[in-house]
Design a protein around this motif. Structure first.
Motif, PDB file in Angstrom:
ATOM      1  N   ILE A   1       0.834  -1.216   0.000  1.00  0.00           N
ATOM      2  CA  ILE A   1       0.000   0.000   0.000  1.00  0.00           C
ATOM      3  C   ILE A   1       0.860   1.253   0.000  1.00  0.00           C
ATOM      4  O   ILE A   1       0.458   2.298  -0.535  1.00  0.00           O
ATOM      5  CB  ILE A   1      -0.971  -0.004   1.202  1.00  0.00           C
ATOM      6  CG1 ILE A   1      -2.201   0.851   0.886  1.00  0.00           C
ATOM      7  CG2 ILE A   1      -0.310   0.508   2.463  1.00  0.00           C
ATOM      8  CD1 ILE A   1      -3.082   0.299  -0.185  1.00  0.00           C
TER       9      ILE A   1
ATOM     10  N   ARG B   1      -0.338   3.571  -2.813  1.00  0.00           N
ATOM     11  CA  ARG B   1      -1.319   4.377  -2.091  1.00  0.00           C
ATOM     12  C   ARG B   1      -1.974   5.462  -2.950  1.00  0.00           C
ATOM     13  O   ARG B   1      -3.133   5.827  -2.729  1.00  0.00           O
ATOM     14  CB  ARG B   1      -0.680   5.012  -0.857  1.00  0.00           C
ATOM     15  CG  ARG B   1       0.444   5.994  -1.158  1.00  0.00           C
ATOM     16  CD  ARG B   1       1.178   6.431   0.101  1.00  0.00           C
ATOM     17  NE  ARG B   1       2.232   7.401  -0.170  1.00  0.00           N
ATOM     18  CZ  ARG B   1       3.426   7.085  -0.625  1.00  0.00           C
ATOM     19  NH1 ARG B   1       3.726   5.819  -0.890  1.00  0.00           N
ATOM     20  NH2 ARG B   1       4.336   8.021  -0.847  1.00  0.00           N
TER      21      ARG B   1
ATOM     22  N   ILE C   1      -5.472   4.391  -4.732  1.00  0.00           N
ATOM     23  CA  ILE C   1      -6.642   3.872  -4.022  1.00  0.00           C
ATOM     24  C   ILE C   1      -7.883   4.668  -4.417  1.00  0.00           C
ATOM     25  O   ILE C   1      -7.869   5.898  -4.419  1.00  0.00           O
ATOM     26  CB  ILE C   1      -6.454   3.951  -2.494  1.00  0.00           C
ATOM     27  CG1 ILE C   1      -5.248   3.125  -2.054  1.00  0.00           C
ATOM     28  CG2 ILE C   1      -7.715   3.476  -1.762  1.00  0.00           C
ATOM     29  CD1 ILE C   1      -4.913   3.266  -0.590  1.00  0.00           C
TER      30      ILE C   1
ATOM     31  N   ALA D   1      -3.836  -1.335  -5.585  1.00  0.00           N
ATOM     32  CA  ALA D   1      -4.153  -0.436  -4.470  1.00  0.00           C
ATOM     33  C   ALA D   1      -5.471  -0.822  -3.799  1.00  0.00           C
ATOM     34  O   ALA D   1      -5.545  -0.900  -2.564  1.00  0.00           O
ATOM     35  CB  ALA D   1      -4.219   1.008  -4.976  1.00  0.00           C
TER      36      ALA D   1
ATOM     37  N   ALA E   1      -5.853  -2.348   0.012  1.00  0.00           N
ATOM     38  CA  ALA E   1      -6.567  -1.607   1.054  1.00  0.00           C
ATOM     39  C   ALA E   1      -7.643  -2.486   1.679  1.00  0.00           C
ATOM     40  O   ALA E   1      -7.824  -2.495   2.907  1.00  0.00           O
ATOM     41  CB  ALA E   1      -7.183  -0.343   0.461  1.00  0.00           C
TER      42      ALA E   1
END
Length: 243
Positions: free
Chosen positions: A61, A65, A68, A166, A170
């Motif tokens: 992540i 990131r 996302i 992503a 998550a």
């Protein structure tokens, strides 16, 4: 088995599993669990794999990131969390072997269709995440298979590799944290579990790091095919576990 050989096998397995996770953002448990469960008691292997999975997801992540899509992910997460407790009740009505067999066959068939170029695009993705999350939650609560339904849906929608990695990462982090809290409450997080996990984290880091570097070399087409093969393999492992 000697302690040195035991440690070497564990390290090799965790590096391989970490590599797959770094590359596709799922599949760590798929690779690690069948091997570790043969050399470590299952009551220890399961929480170890979940702890290491959380570590791999946190690494991925950090790299992914920026991609996302929270507007879609929160629907998936909420649907899954609401359905997960009901998954345990599935086993009251369906035999575990029947549920695993059906799930394994379904995953393999859909995976093969997508691999052959067939797809069933859904226009309203946000709405579609509700049933996908429910199915994932039900399977997570019953046979601990939350990842494949989400991965299949993202593959079907031809989501680009960065968003794919992503979003599924998550989602995985939330499930990992909840699962670890459940294990802590039930007393499964023993000193032995933490000891094994600490010994294996460096190997996991190496595998994930190599996987993250390798993903940058793959184009969208190769990534999608690799992800589908990992999904199909998860279905095959599910069927093998029944046998």
């Amino acid at each position: 088995m000697g302690s040195a050989a035991f440690l070497v096998i564990c390290i090799i397995v965790v590096i391989a599993a970490g590599f797959i996770q770094g590359l596709t953002s799922f599949g760590f448990a798929l690779i690690a669990m069948p091997f570790l469960a043969r050399i470590i008691p299952l009551q220890q292997a399961v929480p170890i794999v979940v702890i290491l999975s959380l570590c791999t997801n946190l690494m991925v992540i950090i790299d992914a990131r920026r991609h996302i899509d929270l507007k879609k992910i929160w629907i998936l997460i909420m649907s899954s969390l609401l359905a997960a407790p009901l998954g345990t009740y599935l086993l009251l009505f369906l035999d575990e072997h029947i549920l695993k067999s059906f799930t394994g066959i379904f995953i393999i068939l859909i995976g093969l269709l997508l691999l052959l170029g067939k797809s069933f695009p859904v226009k309203n993705e946000k709405l579609a995440f509700v049933p996908v999350g429910i199915i994932s939650g039900l399977l997570n609560g019953s046979i601990s298979m939350s990842g494949p339904p989400v991965a299949l849906f993202l593959s079907n929608q031809k989501v680009d590799k960065n968003t794919f990695r992503a979003n599924i990462t998550a989602y995985g982090i939330i499930l990992n944290i909840i699962t670890i809290c459940t294990y802590a409450y039930s007393g499964m997080l023993t000193k032995q579990v933490f000891s094994y996990s600490l010994w294996l984290i460096p190997s996991m880091l190496i595998g994930v790091f190599i996987g993250i570097k390798a993903i940058k070399k793959l184009n969208e087409h190769l990534f999608r095919r690799l992800a589908l093969w990992v999904i199909i393999l998860s279905g095959i492992w599910t069927l093998i576990s029944v046998l």
